[in-house]
Structures are given as structure tokens and as C-alpha cells.
Design a protein around this motif. Structure first.
Motif, short mmCIF file in Angstrom:
data_model
loop_
_atom_site.label_atom_id
_atom_site.label_comp_id
_atom_site.label_asym_id
_atom_site.label_seq_id
_atom_site.Cartn_x
_atom_site.Cartn_y
_atom_site.Cartn_z
N PHE A 100 92.58 1.62 37.16
CA PHE A 100 91.46 1.45 36.24
C PHE A 100 91.45 0.04 35.62
O PHE A 100 90.50 -0.32 34.92
N GLY A 101 92.53 -0.74 35.85
CA GLY A 101 92.58 -2.08 35.29
C GLY A 101 92.70 -2.02 33.77
O GLY A 101 93.22 -1.06 33.19
N GLY A 115 89.17 2.59 22.62
CA GLY A 115 87.94 3.06 22.01
C GLY A 115 86.82 3.27 23.02
O GLY A 115 85.77 3.80 22.67
N THR A 116 87.05 2.85 24.26
CA THR A 116 86.08 3.09 25.34
C THR A 116 86.78 3.86 26.46
O THR A 116 87.96 4.22 26.34
N PHE A 117 86.07 4.10 27.56
CA PHE A 117 86.68 4.79 28.69
C PHE A 117 86.08 4.27 29.98
O PHE A 117 85.02 3.63 29.99
N ALA A 177 97.20 13.22 29.71
CA ALA A 177 96.62 12.16 28.88
C ALA A 177 97.39 10.85 29.08
O ALA A 177 98.58 10.87 29.39
N PRO A 178 96.71 9.71 28.92
CA PRO A 178 95.33 9.51 28.44
C PRO A 178 94.27 9.63 29.52
O PRO A 178 93.17 9.11 29.37
N PHE A 179 94.60 10.29 30.63
CA PHE A 179 93.62 10.56 31.68
C PHE A 179 93.13 11.99 31.54
O PHE A 179 93.88 12.88 31.09
N ARG A 192 88.82 10.32 34.18
CA ARG A 192 88.47 9.38 33.11
C ARG A 192 89.74 8.85 32.45
O ARG A 192 90.68 9.60 32.16
N PHE A 193 89.76 7.53 32.21
CA PHE A 193 90.87 6.88 31.50
C PHE A 193 90.37 6.46 30.12
O PHE A 193 89.42 5.67 30.00
N THR A 194 91.00 7.00 29.07
CA THR A 194 90.63 6.69 27.68
C THR A 194 91.88 6.19 26.96
O THR A 194 92.65 6.97 26.38
#
Length: 408
Positions: free
Chosen positions: A131-132, A137-139, A162-164, A185-187
């Protein structure tokens, strides 16, 4: 004791492996027996034992098998029984054989051995998702494509820690060779690199794929605090800090921020600590969060002998020069400037003759303080003093005193 007739075993739906070392499966099927060896009808069939072992070893009889219950004690003609062997090594050849067991736990002879390679039940591409850098605060979302590598229908799930998170496709049912998308999703919540596995599980078998991402910031905090018995304000360029009111602000990574301290009346700025030192302007580069402390002290009045000097009345004395040297030396030390080397280091009041060089040196030493504070250098009477020619005047000393007192 009557024995079952021999069983014919088929290993079906084999697809050779594409990534050895993953969990693989084999689908085994056979036609149920209907008669005993004496041609009497079979009426007490209880189960089957499916033996398997890596080739070329003979699997039956052996210690590794799975027990499969018979659908009925009296199988009808042409009944097909199937089982899936799981947890095998993909791409490895296995020998498999089957026996039948009656309700008295009597076991038939082994069937003919069948050989095939264990295959993947599922595949997931790509093998790794990166995901680089993602701002806290974003994903960011990316997709795995999951495919059923078998001919029959499979049902499965996807899981990641988490954080995926799995956004969609967590539960899936795929027909033979069918595909689906699983969205991850990566957050990020911290400034760290996070790496874990997404586990895809179907019918007891699983494969894993790596995901990695870096929590990042686009801005960093600069925090200013004030200390000391004095008071004053601190401002920044670019704007953002205006302390009293705003003592912390966020600046883009890599920004060079210049802080300027302004003492209030009756106070003096005595220097920085933290990400800056000494006095003068403080410039920090926002490569990381920065914290700076501005030190303000109560301004102590500077007193001089014969204060003020009266032009054309007060004679310039050695004590006047010594007092100015002492005052200027303290400001130089406060601002991190080196010790100045004076001509006639020891001036004896009433004995040492005063020279133009003494005034010239005081001006030079004091101008360096002003320059360090980014202040305009004072202007003087007789701006060019020539040693041996220019006579020291009361105005020269008084101007230096005024310039010293004007320092913050």
C-alpha cells in the motif's frame, strides 16, 4: 466371514500446483460396493477408510487415513462416494487407496492404488500487496483476485488483522474455476510499517498473501513554550505560530520555519532551548516534530559611571571603556559569539591612555551582536575612526552605551 469385493478408486479434478509449499487438496471418489465376495447382497456397510501417503510408498494398510461414513448400509448400484483430502503439499505426488468397513469393524482388502499430485483449492493474486505510504487519518484500498482451482463449488472466507480490514468479499462461494474480488483496506494509526498476512480459507484449507503499508504524515507539529521570569511573544515565518495565543501549529514536512522572539517592555530574550539554541532567530526544518522553548528574563538595568556623558564636558576615562567591554562581552556570550580579544586587555583607570582603537573594537564587537540578532547595526558619530588620529570623545562612548541598552 464374507469380504467385500474390491473397490475401484479414482482421483479426480487434479490441477498441478503453481506454488509448491502451499496447502493442497486431492479429490478422491469411488463406486460403492453392492455385494460381498460370495455374491450375496451387501447390507452392513458402515464406512470407508481412505489411506494416503507420499509416493512411491504404498499407502494401505497404513497409519494415515481418513474415515468416511457410508451414506447407507446397503449401497445401490452405481453409488459414487467422494472425499477431499486436505492439508497436503501442493505439487507433491500422493498414493491413495480405499478399504470398506462393515458394522462389525471388519475391513476389506485395499483397493488398487491411485496416484495424483495435490493441487491448490484456491489461488489469490497478486502474491503481495504493498500500500506504500498512507497518511494517518485516511485509508487506501486494494484488491486480491481469488479463484477456485477445482471443478466443484467451494465456499470460503478471507481474514486479516488490523490496521488492515476486509471491506468486501470476506465470504465467498465459487463454482469451478470461478473468481471473485476481495478488497483489503489499510487504515494506518501510527508512524510505523505494518506487515501481516491475509488468510483465505475454504473447506479447511487456506492460503496466505502478504500485505504491507506505512503510516505517514504530510504535516508535522511545531510546538513553542515559554519560560523564565520575563515575558514576550514568539512568531513564525511561515505564519502559524503566534505565541501567546497560538503556541503550536502544523507545517508541511520539509518546511523551514523561522521563529522570532520579541521581549515585552522590561524583559529581555535570553535564548532558545530544545530544537534551537543560543539567541537570535531560530530556524528549524520540519523533518520531524519539533519543540522549542523561548526563555525570557526580567531586564536588569545596565548602569555606567558618569551616566549620561556630557558631550564636550565629560572626559572619556578608562572605566568607561572597561564597563562597555564587560557589558558587550556578556551579550556576546549570551548569543554564542566567541570571546573578543581587546587591545590593552587591562585598562587601569587614571593610568592607561585611551586610544581610538579601543572605541573601534567596541563598535566591532557590538556590531557582531546586532548582526547575530538580525538587527540593523547602529550608526555612529565619526563612522571612520583612524587609530592615532581620531580623538576619543564622550559622544563615541555615549552612543555605544545607548546601543548596548537597545539590545533585547
Amino acid at each position: 466371514m464374507r469380504w467385500f469385493v474390491g473397490l475401484c478408486l479414482v482421483l479426480g479434478g487434479v490441477v498441478l500446483a503453481t506454488n509448491p509449499g502451499s496447502a493442497g487438496v486431492l479429490d478422491a471418489s469411488w463406486t460403492a460396493p453392492t455385494t460381498n465376495t460370495d455374491e450375496s447382497p451387501l447390507t452392513d456397510l458402515a464406512s470407508y477408510r481412505v489411506y494416503y501417503v507420499t509416493a512411491p510408498t504404498s499407502p494401505c494398510p497404513g497409519s494415515t487415513f481418513v474415515q468416511v461414513a457410508s451414506p447407507t448400509t446397503t449401497p445401490p448400484p452405481g453409488q459414487i462416494v467422494s472425499v477431499r483430502l486436505t492439508g497436503l503439499t501442493t505439487g507433491t505426488l500422493y498414493n491413495v487407496a480405499v478399504t470398506a468397513v462393515d458394522t462389525s469393524d471388519s475391513e476389506s482388502t485395499c483397493s488398487t492404488v491411485a496416484t495424483a499430485a495435490a493441487a491448490l483449492e484456491l489461488s489469490a493474486t497478486p502474491s503481495t500487496l504493498s500500500f506504500g505510504s498512507v497518511t494517518i487519518g485516511t485509508f487506501l484500498e486494494q484488491v486480491f483476485t481469488v479463484q477456485n482451482m477445482r471443478t466443484g463449488t467451494v465456499s470460503g472466507t478471507a481474514f486479516v488483522s488490523a490496521p488492515f480490514t476486509i471491506v468486501s468479499g470476506s465470504a465467498f462461494t465459487l463454482a469451478g474455476s470461478g473468481t471473485t474480488e476481495v478488497t483489503v483496506r489499510f487504515t494506518p494509526t501510527a508512524l510505523v510499517t505494518s506487515t501481516t498476512n491475509v488468510n483465505f480459507t475454504a473447506d479447511g484449507d487456506s492460503i496466505s498473501r502478504s500485505v504491507t503499508g506505512i503510516g505517514a504524515l504530510t504535516t508535522l507539529a511545531l510546538t513553542v513554550s515559554k519560560t523564565g521570569a520575563g515575558s514576550g511573544t514568539v512568531t513564525s515565518n511561515p505564519a502559524g505560530i503566534s505565541c501567546d495565543a497560538t503556541c503550536s501549529a502544523a507545517f508541511a514536512i520539509g518546511t523551514m520555519v523561522t521563529l522570532t522572539a520579541a521581549p515585552a517592555a522590561g524583559s529581555t530574550f535570553s535564548g532558545w532551548s530544545g530544537s534551537c539554541t543560543r539567541t537570535g532567530a531560530c530556524t528549524v526544518t520540519m523533518s520531524a516534530a519539533q519543540a522549542v522553548t523561548a526563555n525570557f528574563s526580567v531586564k536588569v538595568p545596565i548602569t555606567f559611571t558618569d551616566d549620561p556623558l556630557v558631550v564636550q564636558t565629560t572626559a572619556v576615562q578608562a572605566v568607561h571603556i572597561v564597563e562597555l567591554r564587560t557589558a558587550i562581552a556578556s551579550f556576546r556570550a549570551l548569543n554564542g559569539l566567541p570571546t573578543f580579544t581587546w587591545t590593552d586587555l587591562t585598562l587601569t583607570p587614571g593610568t592607561s591612555p585611551l586610544q581610538a582603537v579601543h572605541i573601534l573594537e567596541l563598535r566591532t564587537a557590538l556590531s557582531e551582536v546586532y548582526q547575530g540578532l538580525l538587527m540593523a547595526v547602529p550608526t555612529y558619530t565619526d563612522p571612520t575612526i583612524v587609530a592615532g588620529e581620531t580623538v576619543s570623545k564622550a559622544a563615541h562612548v555615549q552612543e555605544l552605551r545607548d546601543a548596548v541598552r537597545a539590545l533585547p
